[in-house]
Design a protein around this motif. Structure first.
Motif, PDB file in Angstrom:
ATOM      1  N   THR A   4      -9.042  10.100  -4.748  1.00 42.77           N
ATOM      2  CA  THR A   4      -9.121   9.351  -3.485  1.00 42.77           C
ATOM      3  C   THR A   4      -8.404  10.126  -2.380  1.00 42.77           C
ATOM      4  O   THR A   4      -8.920  10.276  -1.269  1.00 42.77           O
ATOM      5  N   THR A   9     -11.216   2.842  -4.949  1.00 41.07           N
ATOM      6  CA  THR A   9     -12.672   2.649  -4.924  1.00 41.07           C
ATOM      7  C   THR A   9     -13.381   4.000  -4.794  1.00 41.07           C
ATOM      8  O   THR A   9     -14.335   4.282  -5.524  1.00 41.07           O
ATOM      9  N   PRO A  38       0.832  -1.210   0.000  1.00 40.39           N
ATOM     10  CA  PRO A  38       0.000   0.000   0.000  1.00 40.39           C
ATOM     11  C   PRO A  38       0.867   1.263   0.000  1.00 40.39           C
ATOM     12  O   PRO A  38       1.927   1.279   0.632  1.00 40.39           O
ATOM     13  N   ALA A  52      -5.996  -4.719  -9.797  1.00 41.07           N
ATOM     14  CA  ALA A  52      -6.733  -5.378  -8.709  1.00 41.07           C
ATOM     15  C   ALA A  52      -6.127  -6.745  -8.373  1.00 41.07           C
ATOM     16  O   ALA A  52      -6.033  -7.114  -7.196  1.00 41.07           O
ATOM     17  N   ASP A  96      -5.764   1.934  -3.266  1.00 45.75           N
ATOM     18  CA  ASP A  96      -7.147   1.528  -3.521  1.00 45.75           C
ATOM     19  C   ASP A  96      -7.927   2.764  -3.960  1.00 45.75           C
ATOM     20  O   ASP A  96      -7.991   3.752  -3.223  1.00 45.75           O
ATOM     21  N   ARG A 140      -8.943  -5.291  -5.145  1.00 45.50           N
ATOM     22  CA  ARG A 140      -9.565  -3.959  -5.130  1.00 45.50           C
ATOM     23  C   ARG A 140      -9.103  -3.142  -6.331  1.00 45.50           C
ATOM     24  O   ARG A 140      -7.944  -3.252  -6.740  1.00 45.50           O
ATOM     25  N   ALA A 156      -7.323  -0.451  -8.167  1.00 43.26           N
ATOM     26  CA  ALA A 156      -6.162   0.267  -7.616  1.00 43.26           C
ATOM     27  C   ALA A 156      -5.329   0.869  -8.736  1.00 43.26           C
ATOM     28  O   ALA A 156      -5.374   0.424  -9.875  1.00 43.26           O
TER      29      ALA A 156
END
Ligand SMILES: [Zn+2]
Length: 239
Positions: free
Chosen positions: A34, A182, A6, A223, A180, A229, A231
Motif C-alpha cells: 500500500t 485495500t 490511522p 477491520a 487500510d 476496512r 487493515a
C-alpha cells in the motif's frame, strides 16, 4: 470496539528490520505494498537468511533458497532493496554487534519510519515468541536512538541519522495504529506465496491458498477496529 488510530502518513522512507525471510510477509507486506503504491520508499533489512527454517533442508541449501524467496516476495510489494546481515538463524544474540549492524543500516537508508516485528515474550496469551524475534525487535528500537548519536558507533560509513520519527511494530498483541490495506492486499497475498519452498515444507495446502487465507484473515481481523476496512495493525512508538 475501540478503534485504532490511522498510521502517520507524512513520511517518505521506511526501513523494515526483521530476523527472518518471511517475517514481513505474514501480513505486514500488504501494508508495504500500500505504501510503495503511494510512491513511498521501503527497504528491507533481514538479520539472517532463515537457514534454520526448513526442517527437511540443510542450512547451506536453505540459505540461498530463502534469500531468493525473500527477494521475490519483496519485489512483489515494490521493495527492491533487501539486505541480509548474516547473523545465525535461531541463535541471534541481542547485543552491541546487532545494534551496530542495524544502526549502520539506518544511517545509510535514513528512514523516517522504522518497521519491526513483535519482540514481546509471546504473541499474546501463551504462544511463546522466538528468541530471534525478541532480539531483533528490541535491537531495532534501540538502534533508532543509536543512529542519531554520533558518539555511539562513530565508525559507521554513513553519517548519524536522527530522523527516525516512529518505530512501528507488526504482530504486536496490543496495537495502537493501523493502515487500510485495500490497495495492497492482493500484492500482500502474492508476497507471502513467493515463499513457496518454505510453505510447502510447512503445509499440504497450496502456497497461494495458504497465503490468501492467512493474509486476508489478518486484514479482516483488524477491520472491526478500523472502520470495517481491511487493515494491518501496528504498535507505534513515537520518538
Ligand atoms: Zn521469524
Amino acid at each position: 470496539m475501540e478503534q485504532l488510530e490511522p498510521m502517520p502518513g507524512d513520511w517518505r522512507r521506511a526501513l523494515a528490520v526483521v530476523a527472518h525471510p518471511d517475517d514481513l510477509e505474514y501480513g505486514c507486506a500488504a501494508a508495504v505494498a500500500t505504501w510503495t503504491g503511494e510512491g513511498r520508499e521501503v527497504s528491507y533489512l533481514v538479520a539472517t537468511r532463515g537457514e534454520a527454517g526448513i526442517d527437511t533442508l540443510p542450512p547451506a541449501e536453505a540459505a540461498p533458497l530463502r534469500e531468493r524467496e525473500e527477494r521475490a516476495g519483496a519485489a512483489v510489494v515494490g521493495v527492491t532493496s533487501v539486505e541480509f546481515l548474516d547473523h545465525a538463524d535461531g541463535v541471534i544474540e541481542y547485543g552491541v554487534a546487532l545494534r551496530r549492524d542495524i544502526t549502520a543500516a539506518i544511517r545509510r537508508h535514513r528512514p523516517e519510519l522504522l518497521i519491526t516485528l513483535n519482540f514481546a515474550d509471546t504473541w499474546g496469551g501463551t504462544a511463546w515468541n522466538t528468541p530471534d524475534h525478541r532480539a531483533v525487535g528490541r535491537a531495532a528500537l534501540d538502534a533508532a536512538g543509536d543512529a542519531g548519536n554520533r558518539w555511539i558507533f562513530p565508525d559507521t560509513e554513513a553519517e548519524p541519522w536522527d530522523g527516525v520519527r516512529w518505530v512501528a511494530v507488526a504482530g504486536d498483541d496490543d496495537p495502537t495504529h493501523a493502515v487500510d490495506v485495500t490497495a495492497g492486499l492482493e500484492a500482500g497475498v502474492r508476497s507471502l506465496a513467493e515463499h513457496r519452498a518454505y510453505i510447502e515444507a510447512l503445509t499440504d495446502q497450496p502456497p497461494q491458498d495458504y497465503a490468501r487465507s492467512l493474509v486476508e484473515g489478518f486484514a479482516a481481523e483488524t477491520a472491526g477496529r478500523f472502520g470495517g476496512r481491511p487493515a494491518i495493525p501496528f504498535r507505534l512508538f513515537s520518538r
